[in-house]
Design an enzyme around this catalytic site. Structure first.
Site, PDB file in Angstrom:
ATOM      1  N   ASP A 429      -4.864   2.079   6.374  1.00  0.00           N
ATOM      2  CA  ASP A 429      -5.665   1.788   5.190  1.00  0.00           C
ATOM      3  C   ASP A 429      -7.095   2.250   5.466  1.00  0.00           C
ATOM      4  OD1 ASP A 429      -6.420   0.598   2.724  1.00  0.00           O
ATOM      5  OD2 ASP A 429      -7.060  -1.200   3.768  1.00  0.00           O
ATOM      6  N   ARG A 809      -5.777   6.313  -4.337  1.00  0.00           N
ATOM      7  CA  ARG A 809      -5.273   5.594  -5.512  1.00  0.00           C
ATOM      8  C   ARG A 809      -3.796   5.227  -5.343  1.00  0.00           C
ATOM      9  NH1 ARG A 809      -9.399   3.464  -7.503  1.00  0.00           N
ATOM     10  NH2 ARG A 809      -8.453   3.130  -9.523  1.00  0.00           N
ATOM     11  N   ASP A 835      -5.418  -4.266   6.547  1.00  0.00           N
ATOM     12  CA  ASP A 835      -6.087  -5.571   6.672  1.00  0.00           C
ATOM     13  C   ASP A 835      -6.007  -6.410   5.410  1.00  0.00           C
ATOM     14  OD1 ASP A 835      -9.488  -5.239   5.647  1.00  0.00           O
ATOM     15  OD2 ASP A 835      -7.839  -3.891   5.193  1.00  0.00           O
ATOM     16  N   ASP A 839      -1.611  -4.161   1.870  1.00  0.00           N
ATOM     17  CA  ASP A 839      -1.040  -3.390   2.986  1.00  0.00           C
ATOM     18  C   ASP A 839       0.219  -4.027   3.558  1.00  0.00           C
ATOM     19  OD1 ASP A 839      -3.250  -1.591   2.906  1.00  0.00           O
ATOM     20  OD2 ASP A 839      -4.445  -3.055   4.009  1.00  0.00           O
TER      21      ASP A 839
END
Length: 1108
Positions: A429, A809, A835, A839
């Site tokens: 991420d 996106r 985090d 995710d």
């Protein structure tokens, strides 16, 4: 139109051509219509050879709905018939049958649109799920069966269950029950206990989440929410209430009106919602459309304001739960490899047993003898393998959590630490993982002068002097007054002074944004907002800024730091406070929000004191360079800032007369009312304003990276790990972070995948991408969805060749889908790092999930296999602990198998000598003792071994590449250990028989003593780095064996019952016994020591070159 573009296939058959032409011309105008010229122009040079991608010819003749099945169909057609069944088809058939049975027993309810009446739950047409979240794998009834199934689906465990059960049959019994059931019971007890603890923790987490409820609606009709746990974006989003409910006198009136909400069926998309609010008791009935602006999804947080809402979706129908995959039991690659080797050992076991029965001449009840031989040689597959590996995994987890260099690390899944050493793809991420999501204003460039962090005080001086010249008479004593402006501001000089240029730039930045200042009440009032507003403190200490982007907030905070403060904003006006305390009021006439297509935002404001109308605009340099007046510095300075890792925005303005604005407003209103092509017409009207704007400044904002992100990413890249960044953020932001974090190196090209909406556009864009070499890919979630629908195999294959990939996106489901695709198409091990709650699906889908405890909460951390506190800890976790865990488990697993093979070889030799009798060589406790107190400690001490020091593994991450090839545990290394076992087992048994022919009755004591000594020496041979505990383990085991000779003498007779010979304590103290045992041991071990020495000299491994 884009959908009508021919794809120029290689085949030129007329019939096929007609089919294709008819198909493409049948497609109507699509959203990609305006891109036709671009695609045609770019693709003219490609022609025939570029077009087909990897699409098979039959693909072009299928309907569009069939395209998403083509790649899989092409792969599956490679095998057919018996070959397909043997190579995994049986698994597919079994799983299909199970799925069918599950669907029959537990049909999924079809999701439908629903009508929800306010205050009248009894009017609900159907029942909806309980409003609770459940992440547990089992319930009270399925726990034991579920855990046992997960254990016995492994061949190793199933084999030992069958062997243990066979000992209840008298004719097949060859030893004590405890020698079989004790190890199996121990393995199951450890597993069940571990799973029970994990389940209880999940239950507690679910209970905590389900106890949190919403209970709060501002009378102003808006509130801010945080969606970081849903989409990863930490900026606050403005949500609007239903307007007709805002006119009710009291909150209780919500239950007295006859109204209902009609909402679409539950779906995955978190960025859209369609519904209507209808009030029936008014005349005429009120119908109000509802959109995403009116919704608060579960897992979002009301950050400012209070809310009263009507619940539409509950439990498993909420967006957050629908976007979360069910947790699955993860199995490490090393466990799967050992499972395959176990099957090979079983095959050898069967062959050996059949050979023994054949040599017997199939005499007597041969099938019973066959089964007894299978049991006699069952130690070829040692049950202690599972015990040792599970204990080893627990030890690795303890070492990881105790590592002072990565404090706060928690191992939540103790079954897969070896996976950390086998990773090829790392998917991460962005927000909160690579970055801190804290924007800092770094640079202001005016063309001739640049201001950095150390010269911001000069800007403050310029702003102070500008407003001091304007208001010399007020002195800040009347903050509510709106003073006159300078007369010359409407007629600027040919060359403005630096001070005035700085003032204009700062004012433009302070006005051109979508930021709202929010004030928290000192008393913390939670009642009606009107009463709270009266008590609010508008001082600087209580002010926080909220916006749709953290960049915007950083810019407004910076203007505050240099003296121009945004103090108030609503839908129609905003107020700025000058350094002298004066309040300037501006009327907001129009706002043009930022979009991914336009890459810019604008605002038209009227100064209340002078009635001047100004159009301000800011945006990305690619969008603004053609809008502003000619200049010779913008492009160069944008490049310089980008190389510093700064996110740049170009700020410009244009003064409008009243007539110009009125003309624009009439055209703009007319365009907004049009039914056809509304978006295009509105854009055309706005573009009429965007001409010859005066360039004011260039700003540079930095999204601060987490500590040591750059060196960590570089380390991972050098280790041969390909890094993909999957983020819910905007394309520009993601690209900028990819550069600043060195995910993409400075010299590397970046291919930004253009937005595609149809199969034709996806085809052309993939061909354009295929022509690029060694460049990073940046693709948006929408384009990704289209490409995966039609060209899944091709896209993944092309993306895997890229040094880095950035997907922006992305929805939570798309993130998980990308992980699954990588695993399926490459067969390599994947790791996901995140985090936020968005995710979780990605972390659970990956072979190894790492969660970071951060500002976005603990949801990802709790769902992950490994929890860390900072991204930089990933480097040590993989390079050091991943390496050690894999290398140690590989050595431990193979040594335990060697320990079983050597004793089975001795049993085979013994049975051969005694006319192929199915009589055990070693009885009862000797077999248990051999696998436990005599050799367990030295063998298990291999979990302390290391081939490379941690500092060296981090300094030379290239060493990690060897691990991904799986050379530490392969059929080659396994075969070497098999040959070693056969050689040593043969030497030990034949040596005992040859040297001790006169004292034949002592052959058990002789061979077993030599066997134990050989095993201790082999452990010493296997060890690469000695630890003091290893030395202790060696001598402790030897001491235990010597001590047990005196106490367990009844076990040392040959066949015990058959020969009735017992150990003579005096005999083992004689010199002949000692030298002959030593001779056998030396012959079995010395050649291996010599071979190891020669190999280290002639062909040393890469790590030994470094350590020397």
């Amino acid at each position: 139109m884009a959908d009508q573009i021919p794809l120029y296939p290689v085949r030129s058959a007329a019939a096929a051509g007609h089919k294709r032409a008819a198909y493409y011309s049948a497609a109507g105008p699509g959203p990609g219509a305006d891109r036709r010229g671009r695609y045609q122009l770019e693709d003219e040079s490609a022609h025939l050879d570029e077009m087909p991608l990897m699409m098979s010819e039959e693909g072009f003749e299928n309907d569009e709905s069939d395209y998403h099945t083509l790649p899989r169909a092409r792969i599956e057609r490679r095998k057919s018939g018996l070959e397909w069944f043997v190579c995994g088809g049986w698994k597919f058939l079994c799983s299909s049958c199970c799925d069918w049975l599950i669907n029959i027993c537990h049909r999924k309810k079809e999701l439908k649109a629903r009508t929800v009446w306010l205050g009248c739950p009894e009017k609900s047409e159907e029942k909806h799920p309980r409003n609770s979240i459940k992440n547990q794998k089992y319930n009270v009834f399925t726990f034991i069966p579920g855990v046992l199934y997960e254990q016995f689906k492994f061949f190793l465990n199933l084999y030992f269950l069958v062997v243990s059960c066979s000992q209840f049959v008298p004719a097949l019994k060859i030893g004590y029950l405890y020698t079989y059931w004790a190890p199996l019971g121990f393995v199951l007890a450890v597993t069940i206990t571990r799973e029970a603890i994990d389940e209880f923790r999940r239950f507690q987490r679910d209970k905590e989440v389900n106890s949190q409820l919403y209970s709060k609606l501002t009378v102003r009709g808006s509130c801010f929410i945080r969606t970081d746990q849903l989409d990863g974006e930490t900026d606050w989003k403005l949500k609007v209430a239903v307007s007709c409910t805002q006119r009710l006198p009291a909150l209780g009136d919500l239950f007295s009106i006859r109204a209902y909400v009609y909402a679409q069926k539950p779906q995955l998309d978190i960025h859209s919602f369609e519904g209507t609010f209808t009030r029936e008791d008014s005349d005429p009935p009120i119908h109000e459309s509802l959109s995403i602006e009116n919704t608060l999804w579960a897992s979002t947080i009301v950050a400012s304001g209070t809310v009263i809402g009507v619940v539409i979706y509950t439990g498993k129908e909420t967006r957050s739960v629908m976007n979360t995959s069910n947790p699955k039991n993860k199995i490490g690659l090393l466990d799967l490899e050992l499972n395959q080797l176990t099957k090979a050992l079983f095959l050898a076991l069967v062959v050996l047993s059949v050979v023994m029965v054949t040599l017997q001449g199939f005499a007597g009840p041969w099938y019973r003898n066959l089964f007894r031989f299978l049991l006699l040689f069952s130690y070829i597959i040692p049950i202690s393998l599972r015990v040792n590996l599970d204990m080893g995994k627990a030890a690795y987890g303890w070492m990881i959590m105790k590592d002072e260099n990565i404090p706060g690390t928690v191992v939540r899944t103790s079954t897969i630490p070896e996976e950390l050493g086998r990773l090829v793809y790392l998917l991460t991420d962005k927000t909160g993982t690579l970055t801190q999501n804290e924007m800092t204003f770094r640079r202001l460039h005016l063309g001739t002068v640049s201001y950095g962090a150390d010269t911001m005080d000069e800007i403050q001086t310029h702003v102070l002097s500008s407003y001091a010249q304007v208001h010399p008479q007020t002195g800040g004593n009347n903050p509510s007054s709106t003073p006159p402006r300078r007369a010359q501001s409407s007629t600027p000089k040919v060359r403005k002074s630096v001070s005035s240029r700085v003032h204009e730039a700062v004012k433009a930045i302070a006005l051109c944004h979508n930021v709202t200042p929010v004030y928290e009440s000192q008393a913390g009032v939670t009642g009606e907002t009107e009463s709270a507003e009266a008590d609010q403190d508008f001082s600087d200490e209580n002010r926080t800024y909220q916006a749709s982007s953290p960049d915007e907030v950083a810019l407004v905070r910076w203007t505050e730091s240099v003296g121009l403060t945004l103090v108030s904003r609503d839908l129609t006006s905003m107020q700025l406070k000058t350094p002298g305390g004066q309040v300037l009021t501006y009327c907001i006439l129009q706002v043009f929000p930022f979009t991914s297509e336009s890459k810019r935002m604008g605002i038209i404001v009227r100064d209340e004191s002078t009635a001047e109308i100004t159009f301000y605009m800011k945006g990305a340099d690619v969008a603004m360079s053609s809008i502003v007046q000619y200049n010779d510095w913008l492009e160069e300075e944008c490049g310089n800032m980008a190389r510093e890792g700064l996110r740049t925005l170009v700020v410009a303005k244009k003064a409008l007369t009243e007539e110009q604005y009125q003309d624009f407003e009439s055209r703009y209103s007319q365009a907004k009312l049009s039914i056809h092509d509304r978006v295009l017409k509105v854009a055309a009207v706005v573009e009429s304003l965007e001409r010859e704007l005066e360039l004011l400044c260039l700003t540079g904002v930095e999204d601060q990276l987490q500590a040591d992100v750059r060196p960590t990413l570089e380390m991972l890249r050098n280790a041969g790990i390909k890094i993909w960044m999957l983020t819910g953020d905007k394309l520009e932001t993601a690209t900028c972070i990819a550069k600043s974090s060195h995910l993409v190196s400075r010299t590397q090209d970046i291919h930004i995948f253009r937005p595609v909406t149809s199969r034709g556009e996806a085809h052309l864009e993939l061909n354009a991408f295929r022509r690029k070499h060694d460049c990073a890919l940046v693709i948006s979630g929408d384009s990704l969805e289209v490409c995966l629908k039609y060209y899944e195999h091709e896209l993944v294959e092309l993306a895997c060749q890229c040094p880095a990939v950035v997907c922006c996106r992305c929805s939570p489901t798309q993130k998980a889908h990308m992980v699954t695709l990588l695993r399926q198409h490459t067969g390599r091990r994947t790791c996901a790092v995140g985090d936020g709650g968005n995710d979780v699906s990605m972390i659970q889908a990956a072979d190894c999930g790492i969660g970071i405890e951060g500002k976005e909460g603990k949801q990802a951390s709790l769902a992950a296999d490994f929890s860390i506190t900072q991204f930089r800890h990933v480097g040590r976790l993989l390079m050091v602990h991943g390496r050690n865990s894999y290398k140690r488990s590989a050595a431990l697993g193979q040594f335990v198998m060697h320990r079983g093979l050597i004793i089975s070889t001795m049993q085979a030799v013994f049975s051969s000598v005694f006319y192929f009798a199915s009589v055990p060589l070693y009885q009862g406790f000797l077999m248990v003792g051999y696998a436990t107190i005599y050799t367990m400690f030295p063998v298990f001490s291999l979990v302390l071994d290391q081939d490379v020091k941690p500092e060296m593994a981090i300094l030379y991450p290239e060493l990690y590449k060897d691990l991904t090839k799986g050379r530490s545990l392969s059929f080659k290394t396994f075969l070497i250990w098999v040959l070693i076992s056969i050689y040593q087992g043969g030497i030990l048994m034949f040596g005992a028989l040859v040297l001790f022919e006169a004292e034949f009755v002592h052959v058990v004591a002789i061979s077993f003593t030599a066997l134990v000594l050989t095993e201790l020496l082999m452990v010493a041979l296997t060890i690469r780095t000695w630890h003091w505990l290893m030395v202790v383990a060696e001598f402790l085991s030897l001491g235990c064996y010597v001590a047990s000779l005196a106490f367990l003498n009844e076990y040392f007779g040959i066949g015990r019952v058959s020969f009735g010979a017992f150990l003579d304590v005096a005999f083992i103290t004689t010199v002949p016994f000692l030298w002959k045992v030593s001779a056998i041991t030396v012959v079995s071990c010395l050649p291996l020591y010599v071979l190891k020495y020669l190999k280290r000299k002639l062909s040393p491994p890469s790590y030994s070159k470094l350590s020397s």
